[in-house]
Design a protein around this motif. Structure first.
Motif, mmCIF file in Angstrom:
data_model
loop_
_atom_site.group_PDB
_atom_site.id
_atom_site.type_symbol
_atom_site.label_atom_id
_atom_site.label_comp_id
_atom_site.label_asym_id
_atom_site.label_seq_id
_atom_site.Cartn_x
_atom_site.Cartn_y
_atom_site.Cartn_z
ATOM 1 N N UNK A 90 27.105 28.689 41.698
ATOM 2 C CA UNK A 90 26.212 28.198 42.750
ATOM 3 C C UNK A 90 25.896 26.718 42.606
ATOM 4 N N UNK A 91 25.995 26.190 41.377
ATOM 5 C CA UNK A 91 25.653 24.791 41.128
ATOM 6 C C UNK A 91 26.824 23.835 41.328
ATOM 7 N N UNK A 92 28.023 24.356 41.485
ATOM 8 C CA UNK A 92 29.192 23.497 41.677
ATOM 9 C C UNK A 92 29.142 22.871 43.072
ATOM 10 N N UNK A 93 29.660 21.641 43.208
ATOM 11 C CA UNK A 93 29.647 20.992 44.532
ATOM 12 C C UNK A 93 30.580 21.706 45.506
ATOM 13 N N UNK A 94 30.284 21.609 46.806
ATOM 14 C CA UNK A 94 31.154 22.244 47.808
ATOM 15 C C UNK A 94 32.604 21.752 47.664
ATOM 16 N N UNK A 95 33.557 22.672 47.833
ATOM 17 C CA UNK A 95 34.961 22.318 47.717
ATOM 18 C C UNK A 95 35.494 22.374 46.297
ATOM 19 N N UNK A 96 34.605 22.564 45.323
ATOM 20 C CA UNK A 96 35.017 22.650 43.919
ATOM 21 C C UNK A 96 35.704 23.983 43.680
ATOM 22 N N UNK A 97 36.664 24.006 42.757
ATOM 23 C CA UNK A 97 37.389 25.250 42.479
ATOM 24 C C UNK A 97 36.509 26.316 41.821
ATOM 25 N N UNK A 98 35.335 25.925 41.353
ATOM 26 C CA UNK A 98 34.412 26.894 40.757
ATOM 27 C C UNK A 98 33.555 27.606 41.815
ATOM 28 N N UNK A 99 33.729 27.214 43.057
ATOM 29 C CA UNK A 99 33.016 27.880 44.159
ATOM 30 C C UNK A 99 34.004 28.744 44.930
ATOM 31 N N UNK A 100 33.642 29.980 45.150
ATOM 32 C CA UNK A 100 34.500 30.887 45.914
ATOM 33 C C UNK A 100 34.426 30.559 47.399
ATOM 34 N N UNK A 101 35.562 30.598 48.057
ATOM 35 C CA UNK A 101 35.603 30.384 49.502
ATOM 36 C C UNK A 101 34.993 31.556 50.265
ATOM 37 N N UNK A 102 34.793 32.666 49.569
ATOM 38 C CA UNK A 102 34.272 33.874 50.217
ATOM 39 C C UNK A 102 32.769 34.029 50.048
ATOM 40 N N UNK A 103 32.114 33.077 49.424
ATOM 41 C CA UNK A 103 30.657 33.097 49.305
ATOM 42 C C UNK A 103 30.102 31.977 50.180
ATOM 43 N N UNK A 104 29.389 32.381 51.242
ATOM 44 C CA UNK A 104 28.779 31.417 52.160
ATOM 45 C C UNK A 104 27.287 31.709 52.238
ATOM 46 N N UNK A 105 26.505 30.717 51.938
ATOM 47 C CA UNK A 105 25.046 30.846 51.981
ATOM 48 C C UNK A 105 24.583 32.097 51.229
ATOM 49 N N UNK A 106 25.077 32.255 50.019
ATOM 50 C CA UNK A 106 24.709 33.351 49.116
ATOM 51 C C UNK A 106 25.116 34.738 49.613
ATOM 52 N N UNK A 107 26.058 34.808 50.537
ATOM 53 C CA UNK A 107 26.582 36.080 51.034
ATOM 54 C C UNK A 107 28.082 36.137 50.762
ATOM 55 N N UNK A 108 28.530 37.239 50.152
ATOM 56 C CA UNK A 108 29.958 37.454 49.946
ATOM 57 C C UNK A 108 30.539 37.977 51.253
ATOM 58 N N UNK A 109 31.526 37.273 51.768
ATOM 59 C CA UNK A 109 32.203 37.682 53.000
ATOM 60 C C UNK A 109 33.272 38.709 52.631
ATOM 61 N N UNK A 110 32.857 39.944 52.463
ATOM 62 C CA UNK A 110 33.711 40.994 51.930
ATOM 63 C C UNK A 110 34.877 41.333 52.860
ATOM 64 N N UNK A 111 34.662 41.358 54.148
ATOM 65 C CA UNK A 111 35.739 41.681 55.092
ATOM 66 C C UNK A 111 36.863 40.649 55.015
ATOM 67 N N UNK A 112 36.508 39.376 55.026
ATOM 68 C CA UNK A 112 37.521 38.311 54.967
ATOM 69 C C UNK A 112 38.256 38.336 53.629
ATOM 70 N N UNK A 113 37.529 38.561 52.548
ATOM 71 C CA UNK A 113 38.145 38.589 51.220
ATOM 72 C C UNK A 113 39.109 39.767 51.108
ATOM 73 N N UNK A 114 38.698 40.940 51.576
ATOM 74 C CA UNK A 114 39.562 42.121 51.516
ATOM 75 C C UNK A 114 40.829 41.905 52.344
ATOM 76 N N UNK A 115 40.697 41.345 53.531
ATOM 77 C CA UNK A 115 41.852 41.099 54.398
ATOM 78 C C UNK A 115 42.819 40.130 53.743
ATOM 79 N N UNK A 116 42.311 39.034 53.180
ATOM 80 C CA UNK A 116 43.172 38.052 52.516
ATOM 81 C C UNK A 116 43.839 38.648 51.281
ATOM 82 N N UNK A 117 43.106 39.454 50.530
ATOM 83 C CA UNK A 117 43.678 40.074 49.326
ATOM 84 C C UNK A 117 44.803 41.034 49.703
ATOM 85 N N UNK A 118 44.636 41.771 50.787
ATOM 86 C CA UNK A 118 45.698 42.670 51.254
ATOM 87 C C UNK A 118 46.914 41.852 51.690
#
Length: 169
Positions: A90-118
Motif C-alpha cells: 500500500x505504501x509503494x508509489x503508483x505504477x511500482x511493481x510492488x503494487x498489484x494492478x488488481x487492487x484499486x482503492x483498497x479493493x481487490x478486483x477479483x473478476x478482472x484478476x480471475x479473467x486475466x489469470x485464465x
C-alpha cells in the motif's frame, strides 16, 4: 464485478484469511470466436496474508470454457486449473511493481484478476481434440469425419510462366 474490500478484513501481520467467492466469468473472444465459461459463475478461492506491511494475494480456481474448435469449428471444451499470486504494498508509489494492478482503492478486483489469470493459462489454439485435422482447404469438409485428398487438381494457369522459368533453370 466481484471485489473484496481489504480494509474490511483488517489483516494483522502473519495472519491468513481464506475466502471463497462466486465470480461471473465474462466470455472470451479469441480468434473471432466466443468462448463461454461453463458454468458462467465459478467459485474462486482467495487467500490473503499480511507480510512485512504488504499483502500477498493468492487466487485458485478451476475454469472450463466451451466454444468453437479453431481448426474444424466443431464444439471444443477446455478445462484449466488456475493459480495466481499478487503482491501489493500500500505504501509503494503508483505504477511500482510492488503494487498489484488488481487492487484499486483498497479493493481487490477479483473478476478482472480471475479473467486475466485464465487467459494466461489458455493454449495458443483451442481444439476439439489434440489431433484435430481441421477443414479441407479445397472443399471445406471436416477432415476428422471425412479424410480425403484432392489429387486431380490442375495447377492454376497463372503459374505457367513461373513453371517455364523453373524448367529453364
Amino acid at each position: 464485478m466481484t471485489t473484496v474490500d481489504l480494509r474490511r478484513l483488517r489483516l494483522r501481520p502473519g495472519e491468513i484469511r481464506r475466502e471463497t467467492l462466486d465470480v461471473d466469468l465474462e466470455p472470451f473472444l479469441l480468434g473471432g470466436q466466443r468462448y463461454e465459461g461453463s458454468p458462467p459463475t465459478i467459485p474462486v478461492q482467495l487467500e490473503l496474508s499480511q507480510a512485512s506491511g504488504a499483502t500477498v494475494l493468492e487466487l485458485r480456481l478451476d475454469a472450463r470454457l466451451s466454444g468453437a474448435c479453431m481448426r474444424c469449428l466443431g464444439h471444443a471444451e477446455i478445462a484449466r486449473e488456475v493459480r495466481a499470486r499478487e503482491f501489493h504494498d500500500f505504501d509503494a508509489p503508483p505504477g511500482d511493481e510492488l503494487r498489484s494492478d488488481y487492487v484499486l482503492e483498497d479493493h481487490v478486483q477479483l473478476s478482472a484478476w480471475a479473467r486475466d489469470a485464465i487467459a494466461l493459462e489458455l493454449p495458443d489454439q483451442i481444439l476439439c481434440r489434440e489431433d484435430c485435422a481441421g477443414l479441407c482447404p479445397v472443399c471445406g469438409k471436416d477432415l476428422n469425419f471425412e479424410p480425403h485428398e484432392h489429387v486431380d487438381r490442375e495447377p492454376d494457369p497463372r503459374w505457367a510462366a513461373l513453371a517455364e522459368i523453373r524448367d529453364e533453370l
